[in-house]
Design a protein around this motif. Structure first.
Motif, PDB file in Angstrom:
ATOM      1  N   ILE A 205       0.852  -0.989   0.482  1.00  0.00           N
ATOM      2  CA  ILE A 205       0.106   0.237   0.229  1.00  0.00           C
ATOM      3  C   ILE A 205       0.926   0.656  -0.010  1.00  0.00           C
ATOM      4  O   ILE A 205       0.525   2.662  -0.297  1.00  0.00           O
ATOM      5  CB  ILE A 205      -1.042  -0.244   1.297  1.00  0.00           C
ATOM      6  N   GLY A 206       1.906   1.737   0.696  1.00  0.00           N
ATOM      7  CA  GLY A 206       3.116   2.080   0.175  1.00  0.00           C
ATOM      8  C   GLY A 206       2.858   3.150   1.466  1.00  0.00           C
ATOM      9  O   GLY A 206       3.128   4.191   1.346  1.00  0.00           O
ATOM     10  N   LYS A 207       2.325   2.725   2.629  1.00  0.00           N
ATOM     11  CA  LYS A 207       1.921   3.527   3.990  1.00  0.00           C
ATOM     12  C   LYS A 207       2.438   2.473   4.900  1.00  0.00           C
ATOM     13  O   LYS A 207       2.117   1.342   5.070  1.00  0.00           O
ATOM     14  CB  LYS A 207       0.682   4.062   3.596  1.00  0.00           C
ATOM     15  N   PRO A 208       2.748   3.620   6.064  1.00  0.00           N
ATOM     16  CA  PRO A 208       3.115   2.921   7.449  1.00  0.00           C
ATOM     17  C   PRO A 208       1.809   2.291   7.991  1.00  0.00           C
ATOM     18  O   PRO A 208       0.627   1.957   7.515  1.00  0.00           O
ATOM     19  CB  PRO A 208       3.191   3.849   8.770  1.00  0.00           C
ATOM     20  N   VAL A 209       2.547   0.926   8.656  1.00  0.00           N
ATOM     21  CA  VAL A 209       1.625  -0.231   9.323  1.00  0.00           C
ATOM     22  C   VAL A 209       1.978  -0.381  10.926  1.00  0.00           C
ATOM     23  O   VAL A 209       3.085  -0.797  10.712  1.00  0.00           O
ATOM     24  CB  VAL A 209       1.192  -1.604   8.665  1.00  0.00           C
ATOM     25  N   ILE A 210       1.259   0.113  11.431  1.00  0.00           N
ATOM     26  CA  ILE A 210       1.776  -0.045  13.244  1.00  0.00           C
ATOM     27  C   ILE A 210       0.285  -1.048  14.095  1.00  0.00           C
ATOM     28  O   ILE A 210      -0.375  -1.172  13.894  1.00  0.00           O
ATOM     29  CB  ILE A 210       1.088   0.907  14.156  1.00  0.00           C
ATOM     30  N   SER A 211       1.258  -1.986  14.547  1.00  0.00           N
ATOM     31  CA  SER A 211      -0.067  -3.062  14.541  1.00  0.00           C
ATOM     32  C   SER A 211       0.668  -2.829  16.744  1.00  0.00           C
ATOM     33  O   SER A 211       1.229  -2.404  17.161  1.00  0.00           O
ATOM     34  CB  SER A 211       0.820  -4.794  14.479  1.00  0.00           C
ATOM     35  N   SER A 212      -0.524  -3.478  17.558  1.00  0.00           N
ATOM     36  CA  SER A 212      -0.708  -3.640  18.662  1.00  0.00           C
ATOM     37  C   SER A 212       0.588  -3.633  19.623  1.00  0.00           C
ATOM     38  O   SER A 212       1.260  -3.666  20.135  1.00  0.00           O
ATOM     39  CB  SER A 212      -1.572  -4.331  19.705  1.00  0.00           C
ATOM     40  N   ASN A 213       1.020  -5.528  18.451  1.00  0.00           N
ATOM     41  CA  ASN A 213       2.028  -6.065  19.370  1.00  0.00           C
ATOM     42  C   ASN A 213       3.707  -5.265  19.074  1.00  0.00           C
ATOM     43  O   ASN A 213       4.886  -5.302  19.870  1.00  0.00           O
ATOM     44  CB  ASN A 213       2.648  -7.495  18.959  1.00  0.00           C
ATOM     45  N   GLN A 214       3.290  -4.806  17.565  1.00  0.00           N
ATOM     46  CA  GLN A 214       4.874  -4.125  16.991  1.00  0.00           C
ATOM     47  C   GLN A 214       5.004  -2.540  18.687  1.00  0.00           C
ATOM     48  O   GLN A 214       6.287  -2.471  18.485  1.00  0.00           O
ATOM     49  CB  GLN A 214       4.403  -3.646  15.616  1.00  0.00           C
TER      50      GLN A 214
END
Length: 244
Positions: A205-214
């Protein structure tokens, strides 16, 4: 503070039904130990009633003291919904309770997500989560309270067994949550596995992905000056320093 090669430990309080301890370990350097303890068992499904039970600062602070004798340098409350359900005031109360009972700095998963969003300069985010709609909406209210706009949301409407959700379902959830107005995607719930998807979806998608565990491990390790490990993950390219 962290010096490469020195052994240190950090403490993580998680809900009784947490099943992804191993995933959090994947973000930790070999010389950092993650010490886990769990809140008391509750027979409730993942509903607002359970989430409110998991948000009790006194209970969380008391649970954190189970680890004190092992001398963690910092602590996290590794529960997303339990740390956002009562808004910013509730999140701050949890941090204060852990820090007061342990004498060490602490963060929560929800606070870590906000720190990560701001670190990456995201103003509008898409939200992906496994929760029921009412819990999903509560997270959007929390983001609004801290000044972060929501540009779309998708949820799986699950009440239990969230840790059984496989990568194909989660991948589709993330891709469907994205929108042209979103600067990135926030993936909620510490019981939803994401480690191997983050860099892949970011590239797609060319965008950041932030997850809870990360975000939890990243923000917790920043408190002690240690790096989190996640090849290709945008958040982990940011400099190490004290969490904001």
């Amino acid at each position: 503070m962290y010096v490469e090669g020195s052994r240190l430990a950090v403490g993580i309080v998680v809900p009784h039904d947490m099943a992804l301890d191993r995933e959090l370990w994947r973000w930790a350097p070999d010389d950092v130990s993650l010490l886990f303890t769990r809140t008391p068992y509750s027979p409730l499904e993942v509903t607002t009633e359970l989430v409110i039970d998991l948000s009790d600062p006194e209970m969380i602070g008391r649970t954190a003291t189970d680890l004190v004798s092992a001398e963690p340098l910092a602590y996290a409350y590794g529960c997303t919904s339990g740390s956002f359900i009562n808004g910013v005031a509730g999140e701050h109360a949890i941090v204060d309770a852990i820090t007061t009972t342990t004498g060490r700095p602490s963060i929560t998963t929800s606070g870590a997500l906000v720190t990560a969003i701001r670190e990456l300069g995201l103003r509008r985010v898409a939200v992906a989560n496994p929760y029921r709609l009412d819990i999903s909406i509560a997270f959007e209210r929390y983001l609004d309270e801290v000044g972060i706009a929501v540009a779309g949301s998708r949820n799986l409407d699950l009440r239990h067994d969230i840790w059984h959700v496989g990568y194909p379902v989660t991948r589709e959830l993330l891709l469907s949550a994205d929108s042209p107005d979103a600067d990135g995607i926030v993936v909620c719930c510490t019981n939803l596995a994401t480690y191997d998807l983050i860099a892949e979806v970011e590239a797609t998608i060319g965008k950041p992905v932030i997850s809870s565990n990360q975000a939890t491990v990243w923000a917790l390790l920043r408190l002690v000056g240690a790096p989190a490990i996640g090849p290709g993950q945008r958040l982990l390219r940011t400099p190490i320093g004290a969490a904001r």
